[in-house]
Motif scaffolding. Structure first.
Motif, mmCIF file in Angstrom:
data_model
loop_
_atom_site.group_PDB
_atom_site.id
_atom_site.type_symbol
_atom_site.label_atom_id
_atom_site.label_comp_id
_atom_site.label_asym_id
_atom_site.label_seq_id
_atom_site.Cartn_x
_atom_site.Cartn_y
_atom_site.Cartn_z
ATOM 1 N N MET A 21 7.207 -10.282 21.017
ATOM 2 C CA MET A 21 6.891 -11.482 20.241
ATOM 3 C C MET A 21 7.724 -12.658 20.735
ATOM 4 S SD MET A 21 8.749 -10.778 16.611
ATOM 5 C CE MET A 21 10.506 -11.003 16.405
ATOM 6 N N ARG A 22 7.193 -13.847 20.462
ATOM 7 C CA ARG A 22 7.936 -15.064 20.795
ATOM 8 C C ARG A 22 8.392 -15.714 19.506
ATOM 9 N NH1 ARG A 22 6.201 -19.344 25.296
ATOM 10 N NH2 ARG A 22 7.233 -17.721 26.519
ATOM 11 N N MET A 23 9.692 -15.957 19.418
ATOM 12 C CA MET A 23 10.216 -16.628 18.235
ATOM 13 C C MET A 23 10.748 -18.004 18.607
ATOM 14 S SD MET A 23 13.375 -14.012 17.517
ATOM 15 C CE MET A 23 13.789 -14.819 15.993
ATOM 16 N N ALA A 24 10.827 -18.866 17.631
ATOM 17 C CA ALA A 24 11.323 -20.223 17.866
ATOM 18 C C ALA A 24 12.280 -20.618 16.763
ATOM 19 C CB ALA A 24 10.166 -21.214 17.907
ATOM 20 N N THR A 25 13.212 -21.504 17.112
ATOM 21 C CA THR A 25 14.011 -22.165 16.084
ATOM 22 C C THR A 25 14.042 -23.642 16.436
ATOM 23 O OG1 THR A 25 16.158 -22.241 14.932
ATOM 24 C CG2 THR A 25 16.227 -21.629 17.257
ATOM 25 N N TRP A 26 13.867 -24.480 15.398
ATOM 26 C CA TRP A 26 13.788 -25.922 15.674
ATOM 27 C C TRP A 26 14.231 -26.698 14.432
ATOM 28 C CZ3 TRP A 26 8.798 -28.534 18.112
ATOM 29 C CH2 TRP A 26 9.170 -29.746 18.713
ATOM 30 N N ASN A 27 15.260 -27.497 14.604
ATOM 31 C CA ASN A 27 15.623 -28.458 13.566
ATOM 32 C C ASN A 27 14.670 -29.638 13.711
ATOM 33 O OD1 ASN A 27 16.701 -30.746 12.242
ATOM 34 N ND2 ASN A 27 18.737 -29.827 12.216
ATOM 35 N N LEU A 28 13.853 -29.868 12.689
ATOM 36 C CA LEU A 28 12.753 -30.840 12.789
ATOM 37 C C LEU A 28 13.170 -32.265 12.443
ATOM 38 C CD1 LEU A 28 9.983 -28.679 11.107
ATOM 39 C CD2 LEU A 28 10.417 -28.995 13.550
ATOM 40 N N ARG A 29 14.408 -32.476 12.030
ATOM 41 C CA ARG A 29 14.885 -33.771 11.549
ATOM 42 C C ARG A 29 14.095 -34.134 10.276
ATOM 43 N NH1 ARG A 29 18.822 -37.572 10.680
ATOM 44 N NH2 ARG A 29 17.894 -39.603 10.447
ATOM 45 N N PHE A 30 14.823 -34.321 9.203
ATOM 46 C CA PHE A 30 14.142 -34.569 7.925
ATOM 47 C C PHE A 30 13.331 -35.865 7.990
ATOM 48 C CE2 PHE A 30 16.394 -37.975 5.659
ATOM 49 C CZ PHE A 30 17.532 -38.129 6.425
ATOM 50 N N ASP A 31 12.387 -35.940 7.109
ATOM 51 C CA ASP A 31 11.439 -37.063 7.043
ATOM 52 C C ASP A 31 12.180 -38.287 6.486
ATOM 53 O OD1 ASP A 31 9.177 -38.631 6.663
ATOM 54 O OD2 ASP A 31 8.420 -37.445 4.971
ATOM 55 N N SER A 32 12.932 -38.963 7.368
ATOM 56 C CA SER A 32 13.816 -40.040 6.894
ATOM 57 C C SER A 32 13.088 -41.380 6.776
ATOM 58 C CB SER A 32 14.998 -40.193 7.844
ATOM 59 O OG SER A 32 14.580 -40.798 9.052
ATOM 60 N N LYS A 33 11.861 -41.448 7.267
ATOM 61 C CA LYS A 33 11.075 -42.686 7.184
ATOM 62 C C LYS A 33 9.728 -42.362 6.549
ATOM 63 C CE LYS A 33 12.993 -44.074 11.693
ATOM 64 N NZ LYS A 33 13.705 -45.325 11.410
ATOM 65 N N PRO A 34 9.760 -41.933 5.273
ATOM 66 C CA PRO A 34 8.524 -41.417 4.674
ATOM 67 C C PRO A 34 7.431 -42.479 4.587
ATOM 68 C CG PRO A 34 10.231 -41.675 2.995
ATOM 69 C CD PRO A 34 10.884 -41.905 4.320
ATOM 70 N N ASP A 35 6.210 -42.051 4.762
ATOM 71 C CA ASP A 35 5.046 -42.914 4.558
ATOM 72 C C ASP A 35 3.969 -42.047 3.922
ATOM 73 O OD1 ASP A 35 3.861 -41.389 6.625
ATOM 74 O OD2 ASP A 35 4.653 -42.772 8.136
ATOM 75 N N ASN A 36 2.832 -42.662 3.670
ATOM 76 C CA ASN A 36 1.773 -41.899 2.999
ATOM 77 C C ASN A 36 0.635 -41.565 3.946
ATOM 78 O OD1 ASN A 36 2.956 -41.668 0.467
ATOM 79 N ND2 ASN A 36 2.293 -43.708 -0.149
#
Ligand SMILES: *[C@@H]1O[C@H](CO)[C@@H](O)[C@H](O)[C@H]1NC(C)=O
Ligand SMILES: *[C@@H]1O[C@H](CO)[C@@H](O)[C@H](O)[C@H]1NC(C)=O
Ligand SMILES: *[C@@H]1O[C@H](CO)[C@@H](O)[C@H](O)[C@H]1NC(C)=O
Ligand SMILES: *[C@@H]1O[C@H](CO)[C@@H](O)[C@H](O)[C@H]1NC(C)=O
Ligand SMILES: *[C@@H]1O[C@H](CO)[C@@H](O)[C@H](O)[C@H]1NC(C)=O
Length: 339
Positions: A21-36
């Motif tokens: 299997m292939r696994m991943a880890t990724w810090n996605l950076r929080f949604d600091s500039k939210p929009d709709n």
């Protein structure tokens, strides 16, 4: 001829097949500039892929609504099976669930309230490959069973703990494994040492009491060397753990065995020719030629009781030609075979 066939079936029946299997880890950076902007609106707004655009035309952090299609495209094109993310706010978790599609499921809770508030360290997995057996969360603090912050830490920190069985018709038995995903503190090395002491205790419990391979991923905010490396050193056994909450220690007591249990860094285990030359996992949202903040702080580990082999390991750039960085961290991929 017939007896040879029989022999073949008998032999193949006894062989334990490894599950790749292939696994991943990724810090996605929080949604600091939210929009709709909805996922569908982002898809509808994608430009004609045949038309050239200004290279490195944008700079710095872009909104999650711009980054998310790139995150999902990377993960899908890398054909991952299971992943741990960090810093995902609930909108980001939901967007990824939508973008990754129907074969995917996820678990995890917001670290601020154990429900939906604050960042998640969720675990996403392919339903066609795995059956979720159990999942829970604990906080990386002195009171791990409730939302709580370690004194001196910058934030509340959480670990998501899961057990899976592998859906593999050809395997000889129900292969099962434990997988923990976490985000350690950016401000306090004491927290990182305490947090990894808790994670190591839980991982040992999974290895010795529940059995099977144990996998850990996370943003450790801790390189492997230097004065900030307490988290890495504790989890890899290079430094002793800190005393942890007694209730937690009792609940996840491995029965006095596995004192030397530790987590092993997949990057050092995969065949060297199968390890990418990208090393840094954190880059920041800086210019491509500014490497001043680059560091390796995101890791994937396997437990020292093994039951796994690492067959490949890579870190991909998060930078695209238009100048957008999918995140201030890069995605890390580990190819692992389990038995
Ligand atoms: C998003 O929509 C909500 C509800 O319509 C509104 O209150 C909010 O201000 C909007 N946020 C942004 C960033 O546009
Ligand atoms: C995973 O955790 C959630 C939240 O605690 C719970 O509702 C769910 O039943 C768990 N799933 C499994 C398979 O244990
Ligand atoms: C351990 O954690 C539990 C639950 O989070 C808490 O109630 C208890 O007070 C903690 N024990 C100590 C000694 O801090
Ligand atoms: C990166 O390149 C820009 C443009 O050439 C230059 O102004 C800047 O000083 C460079 N930065 C570093 C860290 O080399
Ligand atoms: C790992 O590799 C060794 C040596 O090739 C092999 O004997 C073992 O079965 C492998 N284990 C897994 C889980 O793939």
């Amino acid at each position: 001829m017939i007896s040879l066939l029989f022999l073949f079936f008998i032999v193949s029946d006894c062989v334990t097949t490894a599950f790749a299997m292939r696994m991943a880890t990724w810090n996605l950076r929080f949604d600091s500039k939210p929009d709709n902007i909805t996922v569908q609106q982002s898809i509808d707004a994608l430009p004609d892929p045949l038309v050239e655009f200004p290279f490195q035309g944008v700079h710095g952090e872009q909104p999650w609504s711009t980054r998310r299609l790139r995150v999902a495209q990377t993960l899908l094109s890398e054909d991952i099976d299971i992943a741990g993310f960090q810093e995902a706010l609930v909108r980001q978790v939901r967007d990824l669930a939508e973008l990754l599609g129907d074969d995917w499921s996820w678990v995890g809770v917001g670290r601020d309230d154990g429900k939906e508030a604050g960042e998640f360290s969720p675990i996403f997995f392919k339903k066609s490959k795995f059956t979720l057996v159990s999942n829970d969360s604990f906080w990386l603090s002195d009171t791990p069973f409730e939302p709580s912050r370690f004194p001196g830490a910058g934030s509340i920190r959480i670990c998501t703990a899961t057990r899976f069985t592998v859906k593999e018709p050809s395997s000889s038995g129900p292969q099962h494994f434990a997988y923990l995903n976490a985000h350690l503190d950016d401000a306090s090395d004491q927290q990182r040492q305490l947090g990894t002491s808790l994670i190591l205790t839980r991982a040992r419990f999974e290895a010795f009491v529940n059995g099977g391979p144990v996998l850990v991923t996370g943003d450790f905010n801790s390189p492997s060397t230097g004065s900030d490396s307490g988290g890495y050193k504790v989890i890899t056994g290079a430094q002793p753990p800190l005393p942890i909450n007694a209730t937690f220690a009792k609940k996840f007591d491995a029965g006095g065995v596995g004192a030397d249990f530790r987590m092993i860094d997949f990057r050092g285990q995969a065949p060297r020719q199968s390890v990418s030359k990208n090393y840094a996992t954190f880059t920041g949202f800086t210019e491509p030629n500014d490497t001043s903040d680059w560091t390796r702080i995101d890791f994937a580990f396997g437990g020292s009781t093994r039951g796994w082999n690492a067959t490949g390991y890579k870190v991909l750039s998060a930078l695209q030609d238009d100048g957008t960085l999918s995140s201030d961290h890069r995605p890390v991929f580990a190819d692992v075979s389990l038995e």
